[in-house]
Design an enzyme around this catalytic site. Structure first.
Site, PDB file in Angstrom:
ATOM      1  N   ALA A 112      -1.598  -5.252   4.185  1.00  0.00           N
ATOM      2  CA  ALA A 112      -2.347  -5.804   5.303  1.00  0.00           C
ATOM      3  C   ALA A 112      -1.480  -5.828   6.555  1.00  0.00           C
ATOM      4  CB  ALA A 112      -2.824  -7.219   4.972  1.00  0.00           C
ATOM      5  N   GLY A 157      -1.664  -4.987  -0.110  1.00  0.00           N
ATOM      6  CA  GLY A 157      -3.012  -4.434  -0.083  1.00  0.00           C
ATOM      7  C   GLY A 157      -3.051  -2.947  -0.321  1.00  0.00           C
ATOM      8  N   GLU A 160      -3.106  -2.671  -3.993  1.00  0.00           N
ATOM      9  CA  GLU A 160      -4.423  -3.133  -4.436  1.00  0.00           C
ATOM     10  C   GLU A 160      -5.486  -2.065  -4.198  1.00  0.00           C
ATOM     11  OE1 GLU A 160      -4.721  -7.867  -4.041  1.00  0.00           O
ATOM     12  OE2 GLU A 160      -4.092  -6.909  -2.174  1.00  0.00           O
ATOM     13  N   GLU A 180       3.119 -10.852  -2.118  1.00  0.00           N
ATOM     14  CA  GLU A 180       2.415 -11.953  -1.469  1.00  0.00           C
ATOM     15  C   GLU A 180       3.002 -13.333  -1.760  1.00  0.00           C
ATOM     16  OE1 GLU A 180      -0.444  -8.538  -1.398  1.00  0.00           O
ATOM     17  OE2 GLU A 180       0.993  -9.366  -2.840  1.00  0.00           O
TER      18      GLU A 180
END
Length: 306
Positions: A112, A157, A160, A180
């Protein structure tokens, strides 16, 4: 591509009436500065590019992440691009396989965009993460096989996103991480759910609790990726797999993916019912008859997806 008039209109600088300016006032007008800024925005490439390969690879679709200034970090614009591309693929009956790759050297996706997130309020962060999670879930639910091509970093992300693909191919210099917890948050776009389903609960807990990086060798050993190849060759390996899949009956591939995905979420008895329903979908197709005819005639089948 963005429209210059659209950019100016959204900013409120194109209206039904314009007041003429003269002399020094005209040269100092803020509108000229806005015009220059709009041109700069227009000159920037879109962060997500969708491309359909041509014959003999018709049916293979390529989705490229192209945000080099941020190592493909996912911000609002890139998220919108992913959703738009995904909608186009889902609506395209000629798409059989999707390759997800990066055009940025040494980076698949850095995760992100934390610089953008710092400017968000609490509600905006929640909305963005929820949208990111929903987008990756929709990506996973695409009816056609998806293959992630990972060269370089796949962090947060980015990992992910790769985990939401059906297959993953990496170069030997690829690195992976869900960092994270080091930022006092948790993976929020599916990482806590997809990673344990791939590598097992205990190993997923280790990787998420520590947030440590792991390399391509460990990624293969754990099953995070299907293949690791020499650096720079991940795309070619992914394309070879895509070509193999593309030769098969497209309806059969879609039903196989549906049977596997839905069956994995229920008990075995219910899963076998899912398989039966999916088999029924291919039983009455012209492709099935073509497959039998091609086998009998010892030739390559010509599937039409009907």
């Amino acid at each position: 591509m963005r429209s210059l008039r659209g950019l100016l209109a959204v900013s409120g600088h194109i209206t039904g009436r314009q007041t003429p300016s003269t002399g020094a006032a005209a040269s100092a007008s803020p509108h000229s500065a806005l015009f220059v800024r709009a041109l700069q925005i227009l000159s920037q490439p879109e962060p997500v590019r969708l491309h359909k390969l041509s014959a003999p690879d018709t049916g293979i679709v390529e989705l490229r992440l192209e945000r080099p200034e941020a190592r493909n970090a996912i911000g609002k614009e890139m998220l919108m691009g992913l959703r738009s591309a995904m909608d186009k693929v889902e609506a395209d009956p000629t798409a059989n396989v999707l390759l997800l790759a990066s055009s940025v050297p040494k980076a698949f996706c850095a995760g992100a965009d934390l610089k953008e997130r710092r400017l968000m309020g609490l509600c905006e962060v929640r909305e963005f993460v929820n949208s990111l999670r929903a987008t990756f879930s929709s990506f996973e639910a695409l009816p056609i096989p998806t293959i992630a091509v990972i060269e370089g970093a796949a962090f947060g992300g980015g990992l992910e996103l790769a985990l939401s693909c059906d297959l993953r191919i990496c170069g030997e210099s690829a690195t992976f991480c869900l960092p994270e917890t080091g930022l006092a948050i948790i993976p929020g776009a599916g990482g806590t759910q997809r990673l344990p389903r791939i590598v097992g609960r205990s190993r997923a807990k280790e990787l998420i609790f520590t947030g440590r990086r792991f390399d391509s060798t460990e990624a293969v050993t754990m099953g995070v990726v299907n293949y690791c190849v020499p650096g720079g060759e991940a795309y070619q390996k992914a394309l070879e797999l895509a070509r193999e899949i593309n030769e098969k009956g497209p309806l059969a591939i879609r039903m196989a993916k549906k049977a596997i995905n839905q069956g994995m979420e229920v008990d075995l008895s219910s899963a076998l019912t899912v398989e039966e329903e999916c088999y029924e979908q291919v039983l009455h197709t012209l492709d099935r008859l073509e497959g039998l005819a091609a086998f009998a005639e010892k030739r390559k089948p010509l599937y039409t997806g009907k």
